[in-house]
Scaffold this active site. Sequence first.
Site, PDB file in Angstrom:
ATOM      1  N   ASP A  12       0.840  -1.197   0.000  1.00 23.27           N
ATOM      2  CA  ASP A  12       0.000   0.000   0.000  1.00 23.27           C
ATOM      3  C   ASP A  12       0.882   1.257   0.000  1.00 23.27           C
ATOM      4  OD1 ASP A  12      -2.465   1.550   0.481  1.00 23.27           O
ATOM      5  OD2 ASP A  12      -1.545   1.917   2.445  1.00 23.27           O
ATOM      6  N   LYS A  36      -9.196  -2.892  -3.372  1.00 18.21           N
ATOM      7  CA  LYS A  36      -9.064  -3.503  -2.046  1.00 18.21           C
ATOM      8  C   LYS A  36     -10.290  -3.193  -1.208  1.00 18.21           C
ATOM      9  CE  LYS A  36      -5.059  -1.235  -1.527  1.00 18.21           C
ATOM     10  NZ  LYS A  36      -3.815  -0.701  -0.904  1.00 18.21           N
ATOM     11  N   ASP A  92      -0.328   5.251   0.480  1.00 16.24           N
ATOM     12  CA  ASP A  92      -0.606   6.317   1.437  1.00 16.24           C
ATOM     13  C   ASP A  92      -0.871   5.730   2.828  1.00 16.24           C
ATOM     14  OD1 ASP A  92      -0.893   8.864   2.375  1.00 16.24           O
ATOM     15  OD2 ASP A  92      -2.547   9.408   1.054  1.00 16.24           O
ATOM     16  N   ASP A 147      -1.618  -0.159   5.910  1.00  8.47           N
ATOM     17  CA  ASP A 147      -1.935   0.497   7.193  1.00  8.47           C
ATOM     18  C   ASP A 147      -3.416   0.433   7.526  1.00  8.47           C
ATOM     19  OD1 ASP A 147      -2.403   2.367   4.966  1.00  8.47           O
ATOM     20  OD2 ASP A 147      -3.019   3.736   6.560  1.00  8.47           O
TER      21      ASP A 147
HETATM   22 MG   LIG Z   1      -3.066   3.212   3.148  1.00  9.72          MG
END
Ligand SMILES: [Mg+2]
Length: 255
Positions: free
Chosen positions: A10, A181, A12, A206
């Site tokens: 991932d 996702k 960001d 995250d």
């Molecule tokens: Mg993220």
Amino acid sequence: MTRYRGYLIDLDGTLYKGERVVPSGLGFVESLEERGLSYLYFTNNSLRRPEQVAEKLRGFGYPAKPEQVVTSAQATAAFLTETLGSPSVYAIGGEGLKAALSEAGCRLTDQSPQAVVMGLDPAFTYDKMKTACLAIRAGADFYGTNGDLMLPTDEGLLPGSGSLCAGVAAATGVQPRFIGKPERPIVEYGMRRLGTTPEETLIVGDNMMTDIRAGVDNGIDTLLVFGGVTSPEEYRNGTVRATYTVGDLKEWEFI
Ligand SMILES: [Mg+2]
């Protein structure tokens, strides 16, 4: 021998936060390079083209090439052409979505499309919503690049692609098929691009509800890194379980 040959990472909240790099992310990707492990940058963002995503990553110091970027726009385009051939599509979204659809062989139109595809669109209007709703009522299939309701930014939580889709769903009574996702299509597309099996793949991110659920729902191991969207408290109170959790990517031992 390392168990995971391919990493889907991932962006960001994991490798950078808004306009700030995550320093341990740089070390993490460097270690992947040193070990000769495959990895792809794996994002639900459909606004930008892979070239633009790679350029942003290089600006932070990541060794990113356009062919290492997997976006929900590309996964959506691949899914559409696999299931519908070369469909006519009414697309609401940014340059990244429209370019991905055209490159995959979809014909973009606002006249009697076979499919409506919605991604995040900062230039969203009532008029676009109206065209999408009329097309869906006339029988077009309805797809969303990703179902994220909110988009974390430095300004705060902004409406995400899923919130725009929710408006069209409310107005038509038709729910979109999401591709990004945590849905299966983007996970399968990412593994196909990596050339790995589910057992050899690790999803890193995250966000418990997108990155980690993408692994849990599709039989792939996951690494949750705290410090982004999901806090340790939320994780403790949640029901989605990551295979591994770390407070910082520098703790990861490349098992
Ligand atoms: Mg993220």
